[in-house]
Design a protein around this motif. Sequence first.
Motif, PDB file in Angstrom:
ATOM      1  N   GLY A  61      19.290  28.943 -24.720  1.00  0.00           N
ATOM      2  CA  GLY A  61      19.688  27.899 -23.780  1.00  0.00           C
ATOM      3  C   GLY A  61      18.575  27.564 -22.795  1.00  0.00           C
ATOM      4  N   ALA A  62      17.431  28.232 -22.937  1.00  0.00           N
ATOM      5  CA  ALA A  62      16.278  27.918 -22.087  1.00  0.00           C
ATOM      6  C   ALA A  62      15.392  26.931 -22.832  1.00  0.00           C
ATOM      7  CB  ALA A  62      15.493  29.183 -21.770  1.00  0.00           C
ATOM      8  N   ILE A  63      14.440  26.359 -22.139  1.00  0.00           N
ATOM      9  CA  ILE A  63      13.482  25.479 -22.787  1.00  0.00           C
ATOM     10  C   ILE A  63      12.193  26.271 -22.911  1.00  0.00           C
ATOM     11  CG2 ILE A  63      12.208  23.307 -22.646  1.00  0.00           C
ATOM     12  CD1 ILE A  63      15.195  22.874 -22.852  1.00  0.00           C
ATOM     13  N   VAL A  64      11.705  26.376 -24.124  1.00  0.00           N
ATOM     14  CA  VAL A  64      10.520  27.179 -24.381  1.00  0.00           C
ATOM     15  C   VAL A  64       9.442  26.279 -24.961  1.00  0.00           C
ATOM     16  CG1 VAL A  64       9.669  29.215 -25.601  1.00  0.00           C
ATOM     17  CG2 VAL A  64      12.065  29.109 -24.912  1.00  0.00           C
ATOM     18  N   ARG A  65       8.256  26.323 -24.369  1.00  0.00           N
ATOM     19  CA  ARG A  65       7.146  25.504 -24.855  1.00  0.00           C
ATOM     20  C   ARG A  65       5.897  26.349 -24.914  1.00  0.00           C
ATOM     21  NH1 ARG A  65       5.471  21.268 -21.153  1.00  0.00           N
ATOM     22  NH2 ARG A  65       4.334  20.459 -22.927  1.00  0.00           N
ATOM     23  N   LEU A  66       5.097  26.102 -25.926  1.00  0.00           N
ATOM     24  CA  LEU A  66       3.823  26.800 -26.026  1.00  0.00           C
ATOM     25  C   LEU A  66       2.699  25.791 -25.841  1.00  0.00           C
ATOM     26  CD1 LEU A  66       2.511  29.594 -26.649  1.00  0.00           C
ATOM     27  CD2 LEU A  66       2.397  28.889 -29.027  1.00  0.00           C
ATOM     28  N   ASP A  67       1.868  26.023 -24.825  1.00  0.00           N
ATOM     29  CA  ASP A  67       0.696  25.180 -24.585  1.00  0.00           C
ATOM     30  C   ASP A  67      -0.519  26.060 -24.688  1.00  0.00           C
ATOM     31  OD1 ASP A  67       1.398  22.491 -24.077  1.00  0.00           O
ATOM     32  OD2 ASP A  67       2.328  23.108 -22.189  1.00  0.00           O
ATOM     33  N   GLY A  68      -1.283  25.902 -25.747  1.00  0.00           N
ATOM     34  CA  GLY A  68      -2.411  26.799 -25.960  1.00  0.00           C
ATOM     35  C   GLY A  68      -1.854  28.197 -26.155  1.00  0.00           C
ATOM     36  N   ASP A  69      -2.265  29.138 -25.307  1.00  0.00           N
ATOM     37  CA  ASP A  69      -1.705  30.480 -25.475  1.00  0.00           C
ATOM     38  C   ASP A  69      -0.726  30.838 -24.359  1.00  0.00           C
ATOM     39  OD1 ASP A  69      -3.603  30.659 -23.516  1.00  0.00           O
ATOM     40  OD2 ASP A  69      -4.556  32.482 -24.275  1.00  0.00           O
ATOM     41  N   ILE A  70      -0.324  29.835 -23.589  1.00  0.00           N
ATOM     42  CA  ILE A  70       0.649  30.092 -22.524  1.00  0.00           C
ATOM     43  C   ILE A  70       2.013  29.565 -22.940  1.00  0.00           C
ATOM     44  CG2 ILE A  70       1.313  29.647 -20.122  1.00  0.00           C
ATOM     45  CD1 ILE A  70      -1.166  31.434 -20.394  1.00  0.00           C
ATOM     46  N   LEU A  71       2.974  30.479 -22.977  1.00  0.00           N
ATOM     47  CA  LEU A  71       4.342  30.109 -23.305  1.00  0.00           C
ATOM     48  C   LEU A  71       5.087  29.946 -21.990  1.00  0.00           C
ATOM     49  CD1 LEU A  71       6.277  30.056 -25.938  1.00  0.00           C
ATOM     50  CD2 LEU A  71       7.214  32.104 -24.883  1.00  0.00           C
ATOM     51  N   THR A  72       5.731  28.807 -21.830  1.00  0.00           N
ATOM     52  CA  THR A  72       6.500  28.551 -20.616  1.00  0.00           C
ATOM     53  C   THR A  72       7.976  28.542 -20.969  1.00  0.00           C
ATOM     54  OG1 THR A  72       4.700  27.146 -19.834  1.00  0.00           O
ATOM     55  CG2 THR A  72       6.786  26.966 -18.664  1.00  0.00           C
ATOM     56  N   ILE A  73       8.753  29.286 -20.209  1.00  0.00           N
ATOM     57  CA  ILE A  73      10.199  29.336 -20.407  1.00  0.00           C
ATOM     58  C   ILE A  73      10.843  28.812 -19.129  1.00  0.00           C
ATOM     59  CG2 ILE A  73      12.186  30.848 -20.766  1.00  0.00           C
ATOM     60  CD1 ILE A  73      10.223  32.880 -22.065  1.00  0.00           C
ATOM     61  N   VAL A  74      11.678  27.804 -19.274  1.00  0.00           N
ATOM     62  CA  VAL A  74      12.383  27.265 -18.111  1.00  0.00           C
ATOM     63  C   VAL A  74      13.867  27.292 -18.412  1.00  0.00           C
ATOM     64  CG1 VAL A  74      12.731  25.250 -16.617  1.00  0.00           C
ATOM     65  CG2 VAL A  74      10.460  25.722 -17.539  1.00  0.00           C
ATOM     66  N   GLY A  75      14.634  27.803 -17.482  1.00  0.00           N
ATOM     67  CA  GLY A  75      16.076  27.824 -17.681  1.00  0.00           C
ATOM     68  C   GLY A  75      16.731  28.587 -16.558  1.00  0.00           C
ATOM     69  N   ASN A  76      18.056  28.722 -16.606  1.00  0.00           N
ATOM     70  CA  ASN A  76      18.674  29.552 -15.590  1.00  0.00           C
ATOM     71  C   ASN A  76      18.304  30.995 -15.893  1.00  0.00           C
ATOM     72  OD1 ASN A  76      20.529  30.676 -17.450  1.00  0.00           O
ATOM     73  ND2 ASN A  76      21.945  28.993 -17.109  1.00  0.00           N
ATOM     74  N   LEU A  77      18.627  31.891 -14.984  1.00  0.00           N
ATOM     75  CA  LEU A  77      18.154  33.264 -15.100  1.00  0.00           C
ATOM     76  C   LEU A  77      18.541  33.915 -16.426  1.00  0.00           C
ATOM     77  CD1 LEU A  77      16.491  35.232 -13.469  1.00  0.00           C
ATOM     78  CD2 LEU A  77      18.615  36.150 -12.530  1.00  0.00           C
ATOM     79  N   ASP A  78      19.800  33.792 -16.819  1.00  0.00           N
ATOM     80  CA  ASP A  78      20.258  34.413 -18.056  1.00  0.00           C
ATOM     81  C   ASP A  78      19.510  33.864 -19.262  1.00  0.00           C
ATOM     82  OD1 ASP A  78      22.028  35.870 -16.614  1.00  0.00           O
ATOM     83  OD2 ASP A  78      23.802  34.712 -17.183  1.00  0.00           O
ATOM     84  N   ALA A  79      19.405  32.550 -19.318  1.00  0.00           N
ATOM     85  CA  ALA A  79      18.751  31.892 -20.448  1.00  0.00           C
ATOM     86  C   ALA A  79      17.275  32.297 -20.527  1.00  0.00           C
ATOM     87  CB  ALA A  79      18.888  30.379 -20.327  1.00  0.00           C
ATOM     88  N   SER A  80      16.622  32.304 -19.381  1.00  0.00           N
ATOM     89  CA  SER A  80      15.202  32.663 -19.343  1.00  0.00           C
ATOM     90  C   SER A  80      14.986  34.097 -19.793  1.00  0.00           C
ATOM     91  CB  SER A  80      14.635  32.507 -17.931  1.00  0.00           C
ATOM     92  OG  SER A  80      14.659  31.157 -17.554  1.00  0.00           O
ATOM     93  N   GLU A  81      15.851  34.989 -19.310  1.00  0.00           N
ATOM     94  CA  GLU A  81      15.711  36.398 -19.685  1.00  0.00           C
ATOM     95  C   GLU A  81      15.936  36.585 -21.178  1.00  0.00           C
ATOM     96  OE1 GLU A  81      18.275  38.639 -17.095  1.00  0.00           O
ATOM     97  OE2 GLU A  81      16.728  38.775 -15.540  1.00  0.00           O
TER      98      GLU A  81
END
Length: 93
Positions: A61-81
């Motif tokens: 339920g989080a949004i996960v994106r990979l830019d180069g070698d950095i993975l960014t996770i955005v979401g509420n706490l549960d989703a991010s974890e």
Amino acid sequence: SEHSASKEAEAAMKLYQKFKTQWESDAPLLTKVEMQIPSSKQRYVIGKKGSKIQEINQKSGAIVRLDGDILTIVGNLDASEEAEKMVQDIISR
């Protein structure tokens, strides 16, 4: 089929832009996690044609994106974890 890949990327980007506005209005409730993904593991995180990263997005339920070698996770706490745990699982194999 280079063409369809760029079409998929474009569609994903449109979706991202659409959700971005939504998250920005929910921003106080969201957490952002950044992880560095070793280059040898990136293809496992992304999966075939992006299947794995989509699965992580959907299951967590989080949004996960990979830019180069950095993975960014955005979401509420549960989703991010949850997303972070899934990614850690993949890269620790």
